[in-house]
Design an enzyme around this catalytic site. Sequence first.
Site, PDB file in Angstrom:
ATOM      1  N   ASN A   9       0.230   2.421   7.626  1.00 43.08           N
ATOM      2  CA  ASN A   9       1.295   1.458   7.905  1.00 43.08           C
ATOM      3  C   ASN A   9       2.417   2.229   8.595  1.00 43.08           C
ATOM      4  O   ASN A   9       3.175   2.933   7.941  1.00 43.08           O
ATOM      5  CB  ASN A   9       1.787   0.825   6.599  1.00 43.08           C
ATOM      6  CG  ASN A   9       2.985  -0.087   6.816  1.00 43.08           C
ATOM      7  OD1 ASN A   9       3.306  -0.445   7.951  1.00 43.08           O
ATOM      8  ND2 ASN A   9       3.642  -0.466   5.736  1.00 43.08           N
ATOM      9  N   LYS A  11       4.997   1.108   9.917  1.00 41.55           N
ATOM     10  CA  LYS A  11       6.307   0.428   9.773  1.00 41.55           C
ATOM     11  C   LYS A  11       6.997   0.339  11.141  1.00 41.55           C
ATOM     12  O   LYS A  11       6.330   0.212  12.157  1.00 41.55           O
ATOM     13  CB  LYS A  11       7.181   1.131   8.739  1.00 41.55           C
ATOM     14  CG  LYS A  11       6.442   1.380   7.426  1.00 41.55           C
ATOM     15  CD  LYS A  11       7.360   1.739   6.306  1.00 41.55           C
ATOM     16  CE  LYS A  11       6.531   2.121   5.090  1.00 41.55           C
ATOM     17  NZ  LYS A  11       7.318   2.211   3.889  1.00 41.55           N
ATOM     18  N   HIS A 100       4.146  -7.095   1.929  1.00 40.66           N
ATOM     19  CA  HIS A 100       4.621  -5.726   1.685  1.00 40.66           C
ATOM     20  C   HIS A 100       5.983  -5.803   0.987  1.00 40.66           C
ATOM     21  O   HIS A 100       6.775  -6.706   1.243  1.00 40.66           O
ATOM     22  CB  HIS A 100       4.748  -4.987   3.017  1.00 40.66           C
ATOM     23  CG  HIS A 100       5.020  -3.526   2.854  1.00 40.66           C
ATOM     24  ND1 HIS A 100       6.266  -3.043   2.579  1.00 40.66           N
ATOM     25  CD2 HIS A 100       4.189  -2.453   2.888  1.00 40.66           C
ATOM     26  CE1 HIS A 100       6.202  -1.727   2.460  1.00 40.66           C
ATOM     27  NE2 HIS A 100       4.949  -1.338   2.647  1.00 40.66           N
ATOM     28  N   GLU A 102       8.653  -4.352   1.426  1.00 43.58           N
ATOM     29  CA  GLU A 102       9.816  -4.443   2.335  1.00 43.58           C
ATOM     30  C   GLU A 102       9.982  -5.868   2.853  1.00 43.58           C
ATOM     31  O   GLU A 102      11.104  -6.321   3.101  1.00 43.58           O
ATOM     32  CB  GLU A 102       9.664  -3.413   3.470  1.00 43.58           C
ATOM     33  CG  GLU A 102       9.887  -1.999   2.935  1.00 43.58           C
ATOM     34  CD  GLU A 102       9.097  -0.908   3.629  1.00 43.58           C
ATOM     35  OE1 GLU A 102       8.629  -1.117   4.761  1.00 43.58           O
ATOM     36  OE2 GLU A 102       8.940   0.168   3.014  1.00 43.58           O
ATOM     37  N   GLU A 172       1.293  -1.418  -4.747  1.00 44.60           N
ATOM     38  CA  GLU A 172       2.324  -0.522  -4.245  1.00 44.60           C
ATOM     39  C   GLU A 172       3.575  -0.642  -5.114  1.00 44.60           C
ATOM     40  O   GLU A 172       4.420  -1.525  -4.872  1.00 44.60           O
ATOM     41  CB  GLU A 172       2.679  -0.872  -2.802  1.00 44.60           C
ATOM     42  CG  GLU A 172       1.514  -0.746  -1.845  1.00 44.60           C
ATOM     43  CD  GLU A 172       1.999  -0.432  -0.439  1.00 44.60           C
ATOM     44  OE1 GLU A 172       1.557   0.585   0.100  1.00 44.60           O
ATOM     45  OE2 GLU A 172       2.837  -1.176   0.093  1.00 44.60           O
ATOM     46  N   GLY A 178       8.067   5.326  -0.133  1.00 48.59           N
ATOM     47  CA  GLY A 178       9.014   6.083   0.683  1.00 48.59           C
ATOM     48  C   GLY A 178       9.990   6.922  -0.130  1.00 48.59           C
ATOM     49  O   GLY A 178      10.985   7.395   0.399  1.00 48.59           O
TER      50      GLY A 178
HETATM   51  C1  PEP Z   1       3.853   1.693   2.616  1.00 42.33           C
HETATM   52  O1  PEP Z   1       4.585   1.502   3.557  1.00 42.33           O
HETATM   53  O2  PEP Z   1       3.034   0.822   2.332  1.00 42.33           O
HETATM   54  C2  PEP Z   1       3.976   2.933   1.858  1.00 42.33           C
HETATM   55  C3  PEP Z   1       3.236   3.081   0.802  1.00 42.33           C
HETATM   56  O3  PEP Z   1       4.883   3.886   2.309  1.00 42.33           O
HETATM   57  P1  PEP Z   1       4.976   5.434   1.851  1.00 42.33           P
HETATM   58  O4  PEP Z   1       3.564   5.982   1.918  1.00 42.33           O
HETATM   59  O5  PEP Z   1       5.869   6.071   2.858  1.00 42.33           O
HETATM   60  O6  PEP Z   1       5.504   5.450   0.475  1.00 42.33           O
END
Ligand code: PEP
Length: 257
Positions: A9, A11, A100, A102, A172, A178
């Site tokens: 991902n 982003k 997600h 976010e 997640e 992040g």
């Molecule tokens: C994500 O964006 O789904 C994610 C898990 O980000 P990161 O690996 O940076 O924590």
Amino acid sequence: MRKKLFAANWKMNLGPVQARELVRAIRAQLDPQFATLGKEREVMIAPPAILIPAVQQELAGAAIALGAQNMHFEDQGAFTGEISAPMLKAYGVTHVILGHSERRHIFGETDELINKKVKSALRHDLIPVLCVGETLAQREAGDTTQVLTNQLLGGLAELESHQIAKVTIAYEPVWAIGTGKTATPEQAQREHGALRATLIERAGRAVAHGVRILYGGSVTAENVDSLVSRPDIDGALVGGASLKADSFVRIVRALTV
Ligand code: PEP
């Protein structure tokens, strides 16, 4: 046997030149291995929407799937700034990340909205990667299981079992995205097991055992092996570490036993 899926991902990162370079660097390392690696694992890259055509070109002939990070649930119409499933399909997209954290927490997406998007994805033969995850406050309040159950059942509302069979889930934890904080393999396995138990109740044992549940949240080349070796962790959704070819390729090569 569920094939592991390793999904990038990106982003809101990279421009067209960097995106092309990154795909080329990933392919240079992975293409020669796909005859063997491809038997047991799949790879997907979800760039920002505007980079999808460039990434599609760079992926030509590769055993790497193209994903989107979001989409609208309607096919077309007066929805300024949005992109629909048929538009994504026209550029070779096969997977779409939905719900997600976010999207949920910054853009206010609800389970009801995400459910409409999941239905649209399925209508258009896109694989939805439905994300669920609790915040730190929810975890500390002891609400993790309830939050995950609500998000899972909300996202899958009104779907029949044969449709649920086509969905990929991504667990997640919001506090791990992040942040550099990863769920321990034990914590992640516990939540994945609970999600699968909910899927068994909702869609039956055969379907539930075929559905992939990915882990996401600060997955790195260093911690991926211990996570994806767990029985209910069927791959990884990777943000930050997917922006460098070497770390993403190492993640794709995770040792799974
Ligand atoms: C994500 O964006 O789904 C994610 C898990 O980000 P990161 O690996 O940076 O924590």
